[in-house]
Write a protein that holds these residues in place. Structure first.
Motif, PDB file in Angstrom:
ATOM      1  N   GLN A   1       1.624   7.137  -6.755  1.00  0.00           N
ATOM      2  CA  GLN A   1       0.561   8.253  -6.750  1.00  0.00           C
ATOM      3  C   GLN A   1       0.995   9.317  -6.473  1.00  0.00           C
ATOM      4  OE1 GLN A   1      -2.255   6.254  -4.193  1.00  0.00           O
ATOM      5  NE2 GLN A   1      -3.453   5.293  -5.736  1.00  0.00           N
ATOM      6  N   ASP A   2       1.862   9.688  -5.516  1.00  0.00           N
ATOM      7  CA  ASP A   2       2.215  11.252  -5.078  1.00  0.00           C
ATOM      8  C   ASP A   2       3.596  11.721  -5.688  1.00  0.00           C
ATOM      9  OD1 ASP A   2       0.211  10.927  -3.434  1.00  0.00           O
ATOM     10  OD2 ASP A   2       1.387  10.134  -1.530  1.00  0.00           O
ATOM     11  N   THR A   3       4.515  10.822  -6.206  1.00  0.00           N
ATOM     12  CA  THR A   3       5.686  10.998  -6.955  1.00  0.00           C
ATOM     13  C   THR A   3       5.477  11.340  -8.164  1.00  0.00           C
ATOM     14  OG1 THR A   3       6.737   9.709  -5.022  1.00  0.00           O
ATOM     15  CG2 THR A   3       8.151  10.705  -6.989  1.00  0.00           C
ATOM     16  N   SER A   4       6.349  12.713  -8.535  1.00  0.00           N
ATOM     17  CA  SER A   4       6.236  13.087 -10.185  1.00  0.00           C
ATOM     18  C   SER A   4       7.568  12.426 -10.734  1.00  0.00           C
ATOM     19  CB  SER A   4       5.873  14.591 -10.417  1.00  0.00           C
ATOM     20  OG  SER A   4       4.699  14.643  -9.981  1.00  0.00           O
ATOM     21  N   VAL A   5       7.700  12.362 -12.189  1.00  0.00           N
ATOM     22  CA  VAL A   5       8.779  12.373 -12.732  1.00  0.00           C
ATOM     23  C   VAL A   5       8.961  12.961 -14.041  1.00  0.00           C
ATOM     24  CG1 VAL A   5       7.437  10.504 -14.282  1.00  0.00           C
ATOM     25  CG2 VAL A   5      10.218  10.204 -13.713  1.00  0.00           C
TER      26      VAL A   5
ATOM     27  N   TYR B   1      -3.805  -3.167 -12.673  1.00  0.00           N
ATOM     28  CA  TYR B   1      -5.251  -3.457 -12.804  1.00  0.00           C
ATOM     29  C   TYR B   1      -5.987  -2.719 -11.700  1.00  0.00           C
ATOM     30  CZ  TYR B   1      -3.117  -7.405 -15.290  1.00  0.00           C
ATOM     31  OH  TYR B   1      -2.196  -8.491 -15.925  1.00  0.00           O
ATOM     32  N   SER B   2      -5.694  -1.427 -11.287  1.00  0.00           N
ATOM     33  CA  SER B   2      -6.489  -0.586 -10.274  1.00  0.00           C
ATOM     34  C   SER B   2      -7.799  -0.276 -10.945  1.00  0.00           C
ATOM     35  CB  SER B   2      -5.529   0.565 -10.214  1.00  0.00           C
ATOM     36  OG  SER B   2      -5.612   1.332 -11.344  1.00  0.00           O
ATOM     37  N   GLY B   3      -8.121  -0.077 -12.214  1.00  0.00           N
ATOM     38  CA  GLY B   3      -9.379   0.280 -12.964  1.00  0.00           C
ATOM     39  C   GLY B   3     -10.320  -1.170 -12.606  1.00  0.00           C
ATOM     40  N   TYR B   4      -9.670  -2.043 -13.034  1.00  0.00           N
ATOM     41  CA  TYR B   4     -10.635  -3.372 -13.227  1.00  0.00           C
ATOM     42  C   TYR B   4     -10.966  -3.833 -11.640  1.00  0.00           C
ATOM     43  CZ  TYR B   4      -8.714  -3.848 -17.924  1.00  0.00           C
ATOM     44  OH  TYR B   4      -8.416  -3.541 -19.293  1.00  0.00           O
ATOM     45  N   ILE B   5      -9.969  -3.687 -10.664  1.00  0.00           N
ATOM     46  CA  ILE B   5     -10.159  -4.044  -9.396  1.00  0.00           C
ATOM     47  C   ILE B   5     -11.108  -3.102  -8.682  1.00  0.00           C
ATOM     48  CG2 ILE B   5      -9.035  -4.073  -6.918  1.00  0.00           C
ATOM     49  CD1 ILE B   5      -6.413  -4.778  -8.485  1.00  0.00           C
ATOM     50  N   ALA B   6     -11.267  -1.817  -8.792  1.00  0.00           N
ATOM     51  CA  ALA B   6     -12.189  -0.925  -8.287  1.00  0.00           C
ATOM     52  C   ALA B   6     -13.358  -1.238  -8.930  1.00  0.00           C
ATOM     53  CB  ALA B   6     -11.811   0.647  -8.876  1.00  0.00           C
ATOM     54  N   LYS B   7     -13.627  -1.385 -10.182  1.00  0.00           N
ATOM     55  CA  LYS B   7     -14.909  -1.793 -10.811  1.00  0.00           C
ATOM     56  C   LYS B   7     -15.370  -2.989 -10.237  1.00  0.00           C
ATOM     57  CE  LYS B   7     -17.262  -2.722 -15.078  1.00  0.00           C
ATOM     58  NZ  LYS B   7     -17.001  -2.876 -16.738  1.00  0.00           N
ATOM     59  N   GLU B   8     -14.624  -3.920  -9.962  1.00  0.00           N
ATOM     60  CA  GLU B   8     -14.934  -5.464  -9.622  1.00  0.00           C
ATOM     61  C   GLU B   8     -15.506  -5.055  -8.077  1.00  0.00           C
ATOM     62  OE1 GLU B   8     -14.260  -9.371 -11.041  1.00  0.00           O
ATOM     63  OE2 GLU B   8     -15.399  -7.737 -11.626  1.00  0.00           O
ATOM     64  N   LYS B   9     -14.716  -4.152  -7.281  1.00  0.00           N
ATOM     65  CA  LYS B   9     -15.067  -3.956  -5.852  1.00  0.00           C
ATOM     66  C   LYS B   9     -16.523  -3.351  -5.935  1.00  0.00           C
ATOM     67  CE  LYS B   9     -10.555  -4.095  -3.509  1.00  0.00           C
ATOM     68  NZ  LYS B   9      -9.541  -3.121  -2.756  1.00  0.00           N
TER      69      LYS B   9
ATOM     70  N   TYR C   1       2.775   7.158 -11.014  1.00  0.00           N
ATOM     71  CA  TYR C   1       1.524   6.071 -11.231  1.00  0.00           C
ATOM     72  C   TYR C   1       0.932   6.025 -12.650  1.00  0.00           C
ATOM     73  CZ  TYR C   1      -2.696   3.688  -9.579  1.00  0.00           C
ATOM     74  OH  TYR C   1      -3.644   2.800  -9.552  1.00  0.00           O
ATOM     75  N   LYS C   2       0.830   7.116 -13.220  1.00  0.00           N
ATOM     76  CA  LYS C   2       0.249   7.163 -14.519  1.00  0.00           C
ATOM     77  C   LYS C   2       1.124   6.563 -15.677  1.00  0.00           C
ATOM     78  CE  LYS C   2      -1.925  10.269 -17.837  1.00  0.00           C
ATOM     79  NZ  LYS C   2      -2.002  11.961 -18.058  1.00  0.00           N
TER      80      LYS C   2
ATOM     81  N   ASP D   1       0.695  -1.206   0.113  1.00  0.00           N
ATOM     82  CA  ASP D   1       0.062  -0.022   0.059  1.00  0.00           C
ATOM     83  C   ASP D   1       0.780   1.194  -0.054  1.00  0.00           C
ATOM     84  OD1 ASP D   1      -2.221  -1.608   0.115  1.00  0.00           O
ATOM     85  OD2 ASP D   1      -2.766  -1.366   2.130  1.00  0.00           O
ATOM     86  N   SER D   2       2.021   1.302   0.848  1.00  0.00           N
ATOM     87  CA  SER D   2       2.937   2.338   0.898  1.00  0.00           C
ATOM     88  C   SER D   2       3.510   2.547  -0.483  1.00  0.00           C
ATOM     89  CB  SER D   2       4.096   2.089   1.866  1.00  0.00           C
ATOM     90  OG  SER D   2       4.796   3.102   2.098  1.00  0.00           O
ATOM     91  N   PHE D   3       3.989   1.503  -0.920  1.00  0.00           N
ATOM     92  CA  PHE D   3       4.652   1.681  -2.438  1.00  0.00           C
ATOM     93  C   PHE D   3       3.637   2.161  -3.448  1.00  0.00           C
ATOM     94  CE2 PHE D   3       7.743  -0.751  -5.401  1.00  0.00           C
ATOM     95  CZ  PHE D   3       8.669   0.569  -5.543  1.00  0.00           C
TER      96      PHE D   3
END
Length: 213
Positions: free
Chosen positions: A70-74, A140-148, A98-99, A63-65
């Motif tokens: 999500q918070d760090t830019s490149v 798979y964040s999008g798929y996981i969120a939809k499934e939840k 993250y993107k 979760d921390s990683f």
């Protein structure tokens, strides 16, 4: 899930049942089996406290990683050489890691080429299991969120009871197959009815309207 299949799906040969028939396969994955089942195993006395603590540590670090990405830019000058190597479109301005990591061509090994990422891994002492779990969560964040979301909706339907010995044949708006299957199985709740093979979402909507929901 398998017991539910025996009751609602008319499976006559249990050995033919597969986890692929589970309603939420995206949530019931091999990679997160330890995260899902170890706490339950501990409560039942099947897992020792040391194993539970290791699992909790893995969850916390993963979760921390994810939050780090999500918070760090490149910057473009840092990420573009990596994107070029994997034949992915270059970026023109700073963006969240993250993107970029969400792209199909970009792997954890790709991201580890960034100094900020490798430094975080070393500082937090992240092992390969945590790296793999983090990559899956990002990819798979999008798929996981939809499934939840779908699972939460179905959970709410578990509380909507259907009258005992309900005569589905009087609901002409139901499909013929739904009326036949539901009369035969006599599900106890709307959620159970929704899992019956041959019952589609429009049939469930008809039932909800009839029951005043």
């Amino acid at each position: 899930m398998l017991i539910d299949d025996l009751i609602t799906k008319g499976t006559e040969e249990p050995y033919r049942m597969f986890t692929s028939r589970a309603e939420y396969r995206t949530l019931l994955r091999q990679d997160n089996a330890d995260l899902r089942l170890t706490p339950k195993g501990y409560d039942l006395g099947l897992a020792k406290v040391e194993r539970l603590r290791r699992t909790e540590d893995k969850q916390s670090k993963s979760d921390s990683f994810v939050k780090f990405f999500q918070d760090t830019s490149v910057l473009p000058e840092d990420i573009n050489p990596i994107l070029k190597d994997v034949d992915s479109a270059l970026v023109k301005q700073s963006d969240k890691m993250y993107k970029v990591f969400s792209r199909p061509q970009v792997t954890m090994d790709s991201m580890l080429q960034l100094t900020a990422v490798s430094d975080f891994v070393q500082a937090q002492e992240l092992d390969r299991e945590v790296l793999e779990q983090t990559e899956i969560q990002v990819k798979y964040s999008g798929y996981i969120a939809k499934e939840k979301n779908n699972a939460d909706k179905l959970q709410r339907l578990e509380n909507v009871k259907i009258p005992e010995n309900f005569d589905y044949s009087k609901l002409k708006s139901l499909s013929y197959e739904a009326r036949e299957k539901l009369n035969s199985i006599q599900p106890v709740t709307i959620a159970q009815a929704s899992r019956v093979s041959g019952v589609n979402p429009s049939d469930i909507s008809v039932l909800l309207v009839y029951l005043g929901r």
